[in-house]
Design an enzyme around this catalytic site. Sequence first.
Site, PDB file in Angstrom:
ATOM      1  N   LYS A  97      10.212  -8.304  -2.552  1.00 50.13           N
ATOM      2  CA  LYS A  97      10.214  -9.060  -3.819  1.00 50.13           C
ATOM      3  C   LYS A  97       9.655  -8.184  -4.934  1.00 50.13           C
ATOM      4  CE  LYS A  97       5.827 -11.251  -2.666  1.00 50.13           C
ATOM      5  NZ  LYS A  97       5.179 -12.443  -2.074  1.00 50.13           N
ATOM      6  N   TYR A 155     -10.686   5.291 -29.824  1.00 48.43           N
ATOM      7  CA  TYR A 155     -10.902   4.110 -30.671  1.00 48.43           C
ATOM      8  C   TYR A 155     -12.320   3.595 -30.484  1.00 48.43           C
ATOM      9  CZ  TYR A 155      -5.859   3.936 -31.342  1.00 48.43           C
ATOM     10  OH  TYR A 155      -4.574   4.232 -31.666  1.00 48.43           O
ATOM     11  N   MET A 177      -2.798   2.636 -25.578  1.00 47.21           N
ATOM     12  CA  MET A 177      -1.415   2.237 -25.290  1.00 47.21           C
ATOM     13  C   MET A 177      -0.610   3.397 -24.691  1.00 47.21           C
ATOM     14  SD  MET A 177       1.454   0.754 -27.926  1.00 47.21           S
ATOM     15  CE  MET A 177       0.601  -0.777 -28.247  1.00 47.21           C
TER      16      MET A 177
HETATM   17  C1  PLP Z   1       4.741 -11.872  -0.766  1.00 46.99           C
HETATM   18  C2  PLP Z   1       4.879 -12.654   0.470  1.00 46.99           C
HETATM   19  C3  PLP Z   1       4.684 -12.036   1.721  1.00 46.99           C
HETATM   20  C4  PLP Z   1       4.208 -10.592   1.873  1.00 46.99           C
HETATM   21  O1  PLP Z   1       2.828 -10.548   1.591  1.00 46.99           O
HETATM   22  P1  PLP Z   1       1.941  -9.196   1.657  1.00 46.99           P
HETATM   23  O2  PLP Z   1       0.565  -9.716   1.470  1.00 46.99           O
HETATM   24  O3  PLP Z   1       2.374  -8.319   0.552  1.00 46.99           O
HETATM   25  O4  PLP Z   1       2.158  -8.590   2.995  1.00 46.99           O
HETATM   26  C5  PLP Z   1       4.904 -12.794   2.852  1.00 46.99           C
HETATM   27  N1  PLP Z   1       5.284 -14.096   2.765  1.00 46.99           N
HETATM   28  C6  PLP Z   1       5.462 -14.723   1.587  1.00 46.99           C
HETATM   29  C7  PLP Z   1       5.880 -16.149   1.563  1.00 46.99           C
HETATM   30  C8  PLP Z   1       5.268 -14.027   0.403  1.00 46.99           C
HETATM   31  O5  PLP Z   1       5.432 -14.657  -0.773  1.00 46.99           O
END
Ligand code: PLP
Length: 381
Positions: free
Chosen positions: A49, A272, A320
């Site tokens: 993801k 800054y 930035m």
């Molecule tokens: C993101 C996610 C994972 C993976 O999690 P990690 O902590 O990065 O290993 C597994 N299951 C679900 C439902 C997730 O959203």
Amino acid sequence: MNARWHASLTADHRIQASIDATAIAHNLALIRQRARQCARPPRIWATVKADAYGHGLALVLPGLVDADGIAVQYLSDAHACRQAGWQGPILVYAGLQSASEAALLNIPGLHLVISHAAQIDWLSARPPRPEAPDVWLRFCGDLRLAGFDIAAYGRADARCRELAAQHRIGQIGHLNHYAHAEDEDGIAAAHALFRQATRDLPGPISTCNSAAMWRHAGHMAETDWIRPGLALYGASPLPGTHGPALGLRPAMTLTARLMSLQTVAAGESAGYRSSFVATQATRIGLVGCGYADGYPRHAASGTPVLVNGHRSQVLGCITMDVTMIDLTGIADAVPGAPVTLWGAPGLPVETVAAAAGTIAAELLCGLTARVPLVAHAAHPA
Ligand SMILES: *Cc1c(COP(=O)(O)O)cnc(C)c1O
């Protein structure tokens, strides 16, 4: 200085993130090896993801050929995975977002997580099709971001069985995600409740993110599919440790260049609001990397960086576009020299995250569009 970074950072690159698919393959193999300690080893959904935790899906997929499936957040990501050439199963954590998305399920090997009743309504309105997706009912668990509670779970399962009988969906599985997987006593109660909710219901079960795999290795014997994310990218899922200490290899190296140098005298300031004040004559290097690239603005003065392989540190506040670093005593630093911000041996992203009061995953996902992701060029050792 590791010659590889000279080679992979071309003259055109002010800054870049080099992505090493062989590190991903190594981390996946390590996860597989840990899973094989179980009598009945679970299969692996490799979590990609957020564009593979910021690494770039297309650059990561070559390292995931041995995964049993990949997991994304949204259905549109599943289509992107097919376009990128992934032909195996794809799990969509967020499942359907609307009734109209039910028209986009024409992907063979699709698995949808179902977290609330409207998602079942949307599926039931869809005409039966040969490529019916498999589904995973999500238990709300102790995380409670999504999923059915124990009172609603059985009814959701029964409704899905009706859809399966009508060939609107395929197989039905059961999924849980823990809120406290990194804690020693973090999953026992949550798992017991999940087992109670799913008792007597047929179908495979899926639990275990990276933290659960490392903190509760024995627990992998009780699940059919594990879902590692962070560990695949070489970062530690356990607070206070680094990926390399767990045998993982960081897959991303963030490298920028030294733009210019100046020496300030004791008592002079730079940045800054005079964020750096020299207590002695100091050679300051300006690095072409700032928070607009995704380097954390909250990285404290003193956050480590590497210049030509020498350890140096951030001075003053991140801006930035640029960051000041200390070049006192680093004679070979010249404009154009590569500066590693994270990912090199000795500089895991977890260190930078700790110095900025955040977690590795946020930094990895947070690089902005102006940082090119580049396949790490393999060099003979
Ligand atoms: C993101 C996610 C994972 C993976 O999690 P990690 O902590 O990065 O290993 C597994 N299951 C679900 C439902 C997730 O959203």
